[in-house]
Design a protein around this motif. Structure first.
Motif, PDB file in Angstrom:
ATOM      1  N   THR A 261       0.841  -1.184   0.000  1.00 34.95           N
ATOM      2  CA  THR A 261       0.000   0.000   0.000  1.00 34.95           C
ATOM      3  C   THR A 261       0.883   1.243   0.000  1.00 34.95           C
ATOM      4  O   THR A 261       1.983   1.225   0.584  1.00 34.95           O
ATOM      5  CB  THR A 261      -0.928   0.008   1.228  1.00 34.95           C
ATOM      6  N   PRO A 262       0.427   2.323  -0.625  1.00 36.02           N
ATOM      7  CA  PRO A 262       1.216   3.568  -0.577  1.00 36.02           C
ATOM      8  C   PRO A 262       1.440   4.058   0.849  1.00 36.02           C
ATOM      9  O   PRO A 262       2.358   4.823   1.106  1.00 36.02           O
ATOM     10  CB  PRO A 262       0.362   4.559  -1.371  1.00 36.02           C
ATOM     11  N   ARG A 263       0.586   3.581   1.749  1.00 34.12           N
ATOM     12  CA  ARG A 263       0.714   4.022   3.143  1.00 34.12           C
ATOM     13  C   ARG A 263       1.557   3.051   3.963  1.00 34.12           C
ATOM     14  O   ARG A 263       1.511   3.092   5.186  1.00 34.12           O
ATOM     15  CB  ARG A 263      -0.659   4.129   3.796  1.00 34.12           C
ATOM     16  N   ARG A 264       2.318   2.189   3.323  1.00 33.15           N
ATOM     17  CA  ARG A 264       3.010   1.147   4.080  1.00 33.15           C
ATOM     18  C   ARG A 264       3.880   1.729   5.184  1.00 33.15           C
ATOM     19  O   ARG A 264       3.949   1.184   6.285  1.00 33.15           O
ATOM     20  CB  ARG A 264       3.848   0.271   3.154  1.00 33.15           C
ATOM     21  N   GLY A 265       4.565   2.820   4.878  1.00 30.84           N
ATOM     22  CA  GLY A 265       5.446   3.408   5.895  1.00 30.84           C
ATOM     23  C   GLY A 265       4.682   3.770   7.154  1.00 30.84           C
ATOM     24  O   GLY A 265       5.098   3.445   8.270  1.00 30.84           O
ATOM     25  N   LEU A 266       3.570   4.421   6.974  1.00 32.57           N
ATOM     26  CA  LEU A 266       2.776   4.834   8.138  1.00 32.57           C
ATOM     27  C   LEU A 266       2.176   3.621   8.843  1.00 32.57           C
ATOM     28  O   LEU A 266       2.237   3.508  10.073  1.00 32.57           O
ATOM     29  CB  LEU A 266       1.652   5.772   7.696  1.00 32.57           C
ATOM     30  N   LEU A 267       1.627   2.723   8.039  1.00 29.18           N
ATOM     31  CA  LEU A 267       0.990   1.548   8.660  1.00 29.18           C
ATOM     32  C   LEU A 267       2.017   0.725   9.439  1.00 29.18           C
ATOM     33  O   LEU A 267       1.709   0.173  10.498  1.00 29.18           O
ATOM     34  CB  LEU A 267       0.312   0.694   7.595  1.00 29.18           C
ATOM     35  N   ARG A 268       3.217   0.664   8.906  1.00 30.31           N
ATOM     36  CA  ARG A 268       4.263  -0.092   9.614  1.00 30.31           C
ATOM     37  C   ARG A 268       4.589   0.552  10.951  1.00 30.31           C
ATOM     38  O   ARG A 268       4.826  -0.133  11.947  1.00 30.31           O
ATOM     39  CB  ARG A 268       5.509  -0.182   8.732  1.00 30.31           C
ATOM     40  N   LYS A 269       4.600   1.873  10.971  1.00 29.09           N
ATOM     41  CA  LYS A 269       4.865   2.564  12.246  1.00 29.09           C
ATOM     42  C   LYS A 269       3.770   2.247  13.267  1.00 29.09           C
ATOM     43  O   LYS A 269       4.046   2.018  14.443  1.00 29.09           O
ATOM     44  CB  LYS A 269       4.929   4.079  12.008  1.00 29.09           C
ATOM     45  N   VAL A 270       2.537   2.257  12.804  1.00 30.62           N
ATOM     46  CA  VAL A 270       1.434   1.944  13.723  1.00 30.62           C
ATOM     47  C   VAL A 270       1.563   0.510  14.205  1.00 30.62           C
ATOM     48  O   VAL A 270       1.428   0.207  15.399  1.00 30.62           O
ATOM     49  CB  VAL A 270       0.068   2.153  13.031  1.00 30.62           C
ATOM     50  N   PHE A 271       1.848  -0.383  13.258  1.00 38.31           N
ATOM     51  CA  PHE A 271       1.985  -1.805  13.593  1.00 38.31           C
ATOM     52  C   PHE A 271       3.079  -2.000  14.639  1.00 38.31           C
ATOM     53  O   PHE A 271       2.882  -2.701  15.642  1.00 38.31           O
ATOM     54  CB  PHE A 271       2.313  -2.579  12.317  1.00 38.31           C
ATOM     55  N   ASP A 272       4.224  -1.380  14.406  1.00 40.52           N
ATOM     56  CA  ASP A 272       5.349  -1.552  15.332  1.00 40.52           C
ATOM     57  C   ASP A 272       5.049  -0.942  16.694  1.00 40.52           C
ATOM     58  O   ASP A 272       5.440  -1.482  17.723  1.00 40.52           O
ATOM     59  CB  ASP A 272       6.608  -0.928  14.739  1.00 40.52           C
ATOM     60  N   LYS A 273       4.356   0.165  16.681  1.00 44.91           N
ATOM     61  CA  LYS A 273       4.029   0.797  17.968  1.00 44.91           C
ATOM     62  C   LYS A 273       3.117  -0.112  18.793  1.00 44.91           C
ATOM     63  O   LYS A 273       3.306  -0.272  20.002  1.00 44.91           O
ATOM     64  CB  LYS A 273       3.346   2.140  17.734  1.00 44.91           C
ATOM     65  N   LEU A 274       2.163  -0.721  18.125  1.00 47.31           N
ATOM     66  CA  LEU A 274       1.244  -1.597  18.852  1.00 47.31           C
ATOM     67  C   LEU A 274       1.937  -2.869  19.317  1.00 47.31           C
ATOM     68  O   LEU A 274       1.513  -3.511  20.268  1.00 47.31           O
ATOM     69  CB  LEU A 274       0.045  -1.944  17.965  1.00 47.31           C
ATOM     70  N   ARG A 275       3.000  -3.232  18.644  1.00 47.41           N
ATOM     71  CA  ARG A 275       3.726  -4.431  19.040  1.00 47.41           C
ATOM     72  C   ARG A 275       4.620  -4.170  20.239  1.00 47.41           C
ATOM     73  O   ARG A 275       4.803  -5.036  21.081  1.00 47.41           O
ATOM     74  CB  ARG A 275       4.594  -4.915  17.871  1.00 47.41           C
ATOM     75  N   THR A 276       5.150  -2.965  20.306  1.00 46.58           N
ATOM     76  CA  THR A 276       6.201  -2.732  21.287  1.00 46.58           C
ATOM     77  C   THR A 276       5.717  -2.092  22.575  1.00 46.58           C
ATOM     78  O   THR A 276       6.433  -2.111  23.566  1.00 46.58           O
ATOM     79  CB  THR A 276       7.286  -1.821  20.683  1.00 46.58           C
ATOM     80  N   THR A 277       4.560  -1.471  22.557  1.00 50.78           N
ATOM     81  CA  THR A 277       4.163  -0.758  23.773  1.00 50.78           C
ATOM     82  C   THR A 277       3.010  -1.464  24.467  1.00 50.78           C
ATOM     83  O   THR A 277       2.376  -2.304  23.907  1.00 50.78           O
ATOM     84  CB  THR A 277       3.740   0.681  23.447  1.00 50.78           C
TER      85      THR A 277
ATOM     86  N   ARG B 157      -8.425  -5.239  27.714  1.00 48.75           N
ATOM     87  CA  ARG B 157      -7.070  -5.783  27.599  1.00 48.75           C
ATOM     88  C   ARG B 157      -6.373  -5.165  26.394  1.00 48.75           C
ATOM     89  O   ARG B 157      -6.754  -5.410  25.248  1.00 48.75           O
ATOM     90  CB  ARG B 157      -7.111  -7.302  27.441  1.00 48.75           C
ATOM     91  N   ARG B 158      -5.330  -4.416  26.673  1.00 48.12           N
ATOM     92  CA  ARG B 158      -4.606  -3.785  25.576  1.00 48.12           C
ATOM     93  C   ARG B 158      -4.081  -4.789  24.557  1.00 48.12           C
ATOM     94  O   ARG B 158      -4.178  -4.549  23.354  1.00 48.12           O
ATOM     95  CB  ARG B 158      -3.445  -2.953  26.134  1.00 48.12           C
ATOM     96  N   PRO B 159      -3.508  -5.937  24.990  1.00 47.71           N
ATOM     97  CA  PRO B 159      -3.000  -6.884  23.983  1.00 47.71           C
ATOM     98  C   PRO B 159      -4.084  -7.340  23.008  1.00 47.71           C
ATOM     99  O   PRO B 159      -3.811  -7.538  21.822  1.00 47.71           O
ATOM    100  CB  PRO B 159      -2.486  -8.054  24.824  1.00 47.71           C
ATOM    101  N   ASP B 160      -5.301  -7.508  23.488  1.00 46.07           N
ATOM    102  CA  ASP B 160      -6.390  -7.932  22.596  1.00 46.07           C
ATOM    103  C   ASP B 160      -6.675  -6.864  21.536  1.00 46.07           C
ATOM    104  O   ASP B 160      -6.799  -7.167  20.341  1.00 46.07           O
ATOM    105  CB  ASP B 160      -7.674  -8.186  23.399  1.00 46.07           C
ATOM    106  N   ILE B 161      -6.798  -5.625  21.981  1.00 45.20           N
ATOM    107  CA  ILE B 161      -7.145  -4.553  21.043  1.00 45.20           C
ATOM    108  C   ILE B 161      -5.966  -4.257  20.114  1.00 45.20           C
ATOM    109  O   ILE B 161      -6.138  -4.010  18.919  1.00 45.20           O
ATOM    110  CB  ILE B 161      -7.575  -3.286  21.808  1.00 45.20           C
ATOM    111  N   ALA B 162      -4.755  -4.336  20.657  1.00 48.45           N
ATOM    112  CA  ALA B 162      -3.577  -4.106  19.809  1.00 48.45           C
ATOM    113  C   ALA B 162      -3.497  -5.167  18.710  1.00 48.45           C
ATOM    114  O   ALA B 162      -3.217  -4.850  17.547  1.00 48.45           O
ATOM    115  CB  ALA B 162      -2.307  -4.118  20.664  1.00 48.45           C
TER     116      ALA B 162
END
Lengths: 277, 198
Positions: A261-277, B157-162
């Motif tokens: 997607t043209p938005r891959r850069g942004l979507l990746r940032k969101v994805f990584d943020k949700l993974r790490t925090t 649960r944050r993990p679920d929504i994330a």
């Protein structure tokens, strides 16, 4: 367990040939690839074969036989109990597993995680005793009751350890009928990406490794777990059209592509943020 | 400065406000008020315009999280909020009388956005009512010709929504998570240790 109604004479037997899913019921677990449980131990596996992705990067293809692990035992016990309309207690050197096909659930003595140390032990099911019964051992709201798909997913991961089930082709296109319920399953590395890809298009294991740039072991582990709960299906080629011409030589399926997607850069940032925090 | 938004929608009591709070970088801004209709039997407050949260990214980039009001009489807000969204998170609760009808209603409401972007469905209240099952939700989606992840979630649960939001993003672009270096051309090691995935 009071043993009421239990068939204590019934012990582990090799798989019987069975039919498909019961009408209106959950699909039965895939049949283990071999009925090795009553056989003498198989010879030590040969060194893993090597294969390559589309770009010829070689990788190992280690294999395992699900039937020789607790994964296969639970799947077979479930299927047999379903056919009998009973529950089954799987007894052996591991904590007892009670499987209730009608409620699609199991109870593991001491909790499901107590099986972790046993899931990777090959040939453990040779010591199994199967006790079929109509009398539930545990209450339906038992705190250790776990949906069968969650248990089988874990057992498959514990048995596979990044290996591919026997007889699984690297070049069969697979599709995923549905996204696994990842909030209640172990999410292995790359699992969500594979699910997104396979629910969108058929893809071989080799193509998946290449397209998603994943370690083969991660793809094999996901395949093993998803196959254990019957989520994966091969995409069958369409029947050949009737023709009077000589049959053309078969051509390999085209390599699927992921159009970023043209938005891959942004979507990746969101994805990584949700993974790490 | 680039801004995008993700929509959280679903019926009254499905957990939209709670879900936004679970992942937002700020305490959610809500337009809750004491309900005056039948909703007062369900909860003490209800959203009448929208909920708002935000995910701060690198630099000035941010993703807005909008929650739509669940009540039918505020349904006019849904397309307004959904315009330009990355995708839609639908939260459906099994504690309502007809969850599958709720799902169909919101599939209709966001039909255009879902077609153009992406959808992920979170089912709450499954600890209270197991039915409909996730299979029932999937069948409903299939009937509507929609392919989407469907997860059981606890909105607290944050993990679920994330995970639900991550699935929404991967449903747009499955290659999103590819940050590994390209494979090398070196031969594989002679012995690879089996990895523990459980």
């Amino acid at each position: 367990m009071d043993g009421h109604g239990a068939d204590r004479t019934r012990r582990w037997t090799p798989n019987r040939d069975t039919t498909g899913p019961p009408p209106g019921g959950r699909p039965l677990p895939p049949r283990p690839t071999e009925t090795t449980l009553a056989r003498p131990p198989a010879p030590r596996p040969s060194p893993p074969a090597t294969a390559s992705t589309h770009d010829e990067t070689p990788f190992e293809v280690p294999r395992y036989d699900p039937a020789r692990f607790l994964q296969g035992l639970v799947a077979t016990g479930w299927r047999q109990a379903e056919e009998r309309g009973q529950s089954v207690h799987l007894q052996g050197p591991w904590p007892t597993i009670a499987v209730y096909p009608s409620s699609f659930a199991a109870v593991v003595d001491g909790g499901q995680d107590s099986l972790r140390a046993y899931a990777g032990q090959q040939d453990l099911p040779r010591h199994a005793g199967l006790v079929f019964t109509r009398a539930p051992l545990y209450h339906v709201n038992h705190p250790d009751m776990v949906p069968l798909d969650i248990l089988l997913w874990k057992l498959a991961l514990g048995a596979s350890r990044g290996r591919l089930p026997l007889d699984t082709s690297l070049d069969t296109p697979w599709t995923l009928g549905e996204w696994p319920n990842f909030t209640r399953l172990i999410v292995t590395p790359g699992a969500m990406s594979i699910a997104a890809l396979w629910t969108r298009q058929a893809c071989t294991l080799r193509q998946t490794i290449h397209l998603l740039n994943l370690p083969p072991a991660d793809v094999f582990a996901f395949y093993a777990a998803a196959a254990a709960i019957d989520l994966i299906h091969p995409e069958l080629p369409p029947p050949p059209a009737p023709t009077t011409r000589p049959a053309a030589s078969p051509t390999p399926p085209p390599l699927p592509a992921i159009n970023p997607t043209p938005r891959r850069g942004l979507l990746r940032k969101v994805f990584d943020k949700l993974r790490t925090t | 400065m680039t801004h995008f938004k993700i929509i959280f929608s679903g019926p009254v009591g499905a957990g939209k406000t709670t879900a936004i709070a679970a992942v937002s970088d700020i305490p959610p801004v809500t337009t809750d008020t004491e309900p005056t209709d039948e909703t007062r039997n369900l909860k003490a407050t209800t959203t009448i315009a929208m909920d708002y949260g935000v995910l701060h990214l690198d630099g000035d980039e941010r993703v807005h999280l909008y929650g739509t009001p669940g009540q039918d009489r505020f349904s006019f807000m849904r397309p307004i909020l959904a315009e330009g969204a990355i995708g839609v998170i639908l939260l459906i609760t099994n504690t309502r009388p007809a969850p599958l009808a709720d799902l169909n209603e919101f599939l209709d409401a966001f039909h255009t956005v879902i077609q153009d972007t992406s959808l992920a469905v979170g089912v709450t209240g499954m600890d209270i009512h197991r039915h409909p099952s996730l299979d029932h939700y999937r069948q409903t989606l299939l009937h509507a010709h929609v392919t989407a992840p469907v997860f059981e979630v606890d909105a607290r649960r944050r993990p679920d929504i994330a995970l639900l939001v991550q699935a929404l993003l991967l449903n747009i672009d499955p290659g999103l998570d590819d940050t590994r270096p390209p494979p090398t051309t070196e031969p594989p090691p002679a012995h690879t240790t089996a990895r523990d995935y459980w």
